[in-house]
Enzyme design. Structure first.
Site, PDB file in Angstrom:
ATOM      1  N   ARG A 102       2.243  35.824  17.744  1.00  0.00           N
ATOM      2  CA  ARG A 102       1.546  36.972  18.361  1.00  0.00           C
ATOM      3  C   ARG A 102       0.667  36.425  19.468  1.00  0.00           C
ATOM      4  O   ARG A 102      -0.244  35.636  19.211  1.00  0.00           O
ATOM      5  CB  ARG A 102       0.691  37.704  17.322  1.00  0.00           C
ATOM      6  CG  ARG A 102      -0.328  38.659  17.956  1.00  0.00           C
ATOM      7  CD  ARG A 102      -0.978  39.580  16.970  1.00  0.00           C
ATOM      8  NE  ARG A 102      -0.018  40.553  16.489  1.00  0.00           N
ATOM      9  CZ  ARG A 102      -0.332  41.602  15.700  1.00  0.00           C
ATOM     10  NH1 ARG A 102      -1.585  41.769  15.307  1.00  0.00           N
ATOM     11  NH2 ARG A 102       0.590  42.436  15.312  1.00  0.00           N
ATOM     12  N   HIS A 129       6.333  45.124  20.953  1.00  0.00           N
ATOM     13  CA  HIS A 129       6.015  44.914  19.525  1.00  0.00           C
ATOM     14  C   HIS A 129       7.290  45.253  18.740  1.00  0.00           C
ATOM     15  O   HIS A 129       7.339  46.226  17.983  1.00  0.00           O
ATOM     16  CB  HIS A 129       4.842  45.790  19.122  1.00  0.00           C
ATOM     17  CG  HIS A 129       4.214  45.428  17.814  1.00  0.00           C
ATOM     18  ND1 HIS A 129       4.576  44.315  17.075  1.00  0.00           N
ATOM     19  CD2 HIS A 129       3.214  46.034  17.109  1.00  0.00           C
ATOM     20  CE1 HIS A 129       3.838  44.269  15.974  1.00  0.00           C
ATOM     21  NE2 HIS A 129       3.017  45.288  15.968  1.00  0.00           N
ATOM     22  N   GLN A 132       7.470  45.839  14.823  1.00  0.00           N
ATOM     23  CA  GLN A 132       6.935  47.133  14.377  1.00  0.00           C
ATOM     24  C   GLN A 132       7.994  48.215  14.520  1.00  0.00           C
ATOM     25  O   GLN A 132       8.158  49.055  13.631  1.00  0.00           O
ATOM     26  CB  GLN A 132       5.698  47.504  15.205  1.00  0.00           C
ATOM     27  CG  GLN A 132       5.105  48.846  14.837  1.00  0.00           C
ATOM     28  CD  GLN A 132       4.508  48.855  13.447  1.00  0.00           C
ATOM     29  OE1 GLN A 132       3.661  48.021  13.143  1.00  0.00           O
ATOM     30  NE2 GLN A 132       4.927  49.772  12.586  1.00  0.00           N
ATOM     31  N   ASP A 225      -0.344  55.586  19.197  1.00  0.00           N
ATOM     32  CA  ASP A 225      -0.930  54.253  19.047  1.00  0.00           C
ATOM     33  C   ASP A 225      -2.329  54.311  19.640  1.00  0.00           C
ATOM     34  O   ASP A 225      -2.656  55.241  20.392  1.00  0.00           O
ATOM     35  CB  ASP A 225      -0.042  53.233  19.800  1.00  0.00           C
ATOM     36  CG  ASP A 225      -0.507  51.785  19.635  1.00  0.00           C
ATOM     37  OD1 ASP A 225      -1.295  51.511  18.704  1.00  0.00           O
ATOM     38  OD2 ASP A 225      -0.066  50.942  20.440  1.00  0.00           O
ATOM     39  N   CYS A 268       1.527  52.683  14.240  1.00  0.00           N
ATOM     40  CA  CYS A 268       1.650  51.260  13.870  1.00  0.00           C
ATOM     41  C   CYS A 268       0.383  50.745  13.193  1.00  0.00           C
ATOM     42  O   CYS A 268       0.436  49.724  12.515  1.00  0.00           O
ATOM     43  CB  CYS A 268       1.996  50.434  15.099  1.00  0.00           C
ATOM     44  SG  CYS A 268       0.729  50.516  16.391  1.00  0.00           S
ATOM     45  N   ARG A 296       7.167  46.870   7.245  1.00  0.00           N
ATOM     46  CA  ARG A 296       7.098  45.633   8.051  1.00  0.00           C
ATOM     47  C   ARG A 296       7.653  44.471   7.234  1.00  0.00           C
ATOM     48  O   ARG A 296       8.397  43.631   7.741  1.00  0.00           O
ATOM     49  CB  ARG A 296       5.641  45.336   8.442  1.00  0.00           C
ATOM     50  CG  ARG A 296       5.000  46.332   9.382  1.00  0.00           C
ATOM     51  CD  ARG A 296       5.542  46.232  10.793  1.00  0.00           C
ATOM     52  NE  ARG A 296       5.409  44.912  11.358  1.00  0.00           N
ATOM     53  CZ  ARG A 296       4.292  44.428  11.927  1.00  0.00           C
ATOM     54  NH1 ARG A 296       3.226  45.185  12.031  1.00  0.00           N
ATOM     55  NH2 ARG A 296       4.257  43.210  12.439  1.00  0.00           N
TER      56      ARG A 296
HETATM   57  N1  NVA Z   1      -0.859  48.580  21.133  1.00  0.00           N
HETATM   58  C1  NVA Z   1      -1.571  47.957  20.037  1.00  0.00           C
HETATM   59  C2  NVA Z   1      -0.673  47.743  18.859  1.00  0.00           C
HETATM   60  C3  NVA Z   1      -1.379  47.230  17.634  1.00  0.00           C
HETATM   61  C4  NVA Z   1      -0.457  46.896  16.498  1.00  0.00           C
HETATM   62  C5  NVA Z   1      -2.162  46.656  20.486  1.00  0.00           C
HETATM   63  O1  NVA Z   1      -1.492  45.909  21.207  1.00  0.00           O
HETATM   64  O2  NVA Z   1      -3.299  46.356  20.137  1.00  0.00           O
END
Ligand code: NVA
Length: 315
Positions: A102, A129, A132, A225, A268, A296
């Site tokens: 990540r 992502h 997810q 989101d 998410c 997940r």
């Molecule tokens: N768009 C959000 C997703 C979190 C799982 C982020 O990047 O923080």
């Protein structure tokens, strides 16, 4: 055969994505039926951004496959700072069955993949992502049955990683993907173009609009989101405060009323009640967010099993 990675959603073909989802359903039913990482083989899991679901689910996935999950604090290791991404990749690769990362830049993830010599998995970047969305597709299969021809509406920040992954991953599954977002925050043009190209082969489609009601009308699933993604903390006031461009894109009961009867709500997480979603929706009967979070684990387990299997075949 070339080594396979999962850096963005379209790294899996429609048939491969369907096979991974089938494997995820099988593993959900029989959690310890696949011991592909027995040894145990190490999977290196690096985080440069905060995590809860991703860490827990990848640790569970690797352990469930009989492997050893080595969680590395990327900031402590200084990936790309203390030493180059390429050098880190050449350390981790020979000691890992796969590398999960990540981070911020998609280009850094691509560099990790170029040098690791083992499958590399995107556990979230600024751009995508994809793990997810695999979990979301699994959840939709459970909730709605077959995916092709169904409609998924994502409402909120159309320029973020989730919007991009819904576009690519959604059309790969044959979904009609609608993005409802202010004109100031459109999805990246190259992602929309790629999604349209893919949709033409799967029977899906792409529709981007600045009208949230138009996006949601008749949809089988509605997703949103946070308006402030990780790395955007300095913009929090503009994105959440008075004058936020996203205010009219909040998912509440009034917006959900335009969706299909039986439509489900996805997020998410983490969620900010009173901003992108109301408590009545996320804590209400149409919400499948806890199932989605658990999925997940199953989706990533299937993905890792599939990637390691492919790597064995390509060795
Ligand atoms: N768009 C959000 C997703 C979190 C799982 C982020 O990047 O923080």
């Amino acid at each position: 055969m070339t080594l396979r990675h999962f850096l963005r959603d379209d790294d899996l073909s429609p048939a491969e994505q369907a096979a991974v989802l089938d494997r995820a359903l099988a593993l959900k039913a029989e959690p310890f039926s696949d011991r592909r990482l027995e040894g145990p083989r190490t999977v290196s899991i690096l985080f440069d951004k905060p995590t809860l679901r991703t860490q827990v689910s990848f640790v569970g996935a690797v352990s469930g496959l009989g492997g050893f999950p080595m969680v590395v604090d990327g900031r402590l290791a200084g990936v790309g700072v203390r030493e180059s991404v390429a050098d880190v990749a050449r350390i981790l690769g020979p000691q890992s069955a796969a590398v999960v990362w990540r981070t911020f830049a998609q280009s850094d993830l691509a560099e990790m993949a170029a040098y690791a010599g083992v499958p590399v998995v995107n556990a979230l970047t600024d751009d995508f992502h994809p793990c997810q969305v695999l979990a979301d597709l699994l959840t939709l299969r459970e909730a709605l049955g077959d995916l092709p021809g169904r409609t998924l509406a994502y409402v909120g920040d159309g320029a973020n990683n989730m919007a991009h992954s819904y576009l690519l991953g959604g059309v790969t599954a044959g979904l009609h993907v609608r993005i409802g977002t202010p004109a100031s925050h459109p999805p990246a043009a190259d992602v929309v173009e790629r999604a349209r190209e893919l949709a033409a082969t799967t029977g899906g489609s792409v529709h981007v609009t600045d009208d949230p009601v138009e996006a949601v009308t008749g949809a089988d699933a509605v997703a949103t989101d946070t308006w402030v993604s990780m790395g955007q903390e300095a913009q929090a006031d503009d994105r959440k405060g008075e004058g936020s461009p996203f205010t009219t894109y909040a998912v509440d009961d009034a917006l959900m009323a335009h969706a299909a009867a039986g439509a489900v709500f996805l997020h998410c997480l983490p969620a900010y009640r009173g901003y992108e979603v109301s408590a009545e929706v996320i804590d209400g009967p149409r919400s499948v967010v806890w199932q989605e979070a658990e999925n997940r684990l199953h989706a990533q387990k299937a993905l890792l099993s599939w990637l390691v299997e492919q790597a064995g075949a390509s060795a």
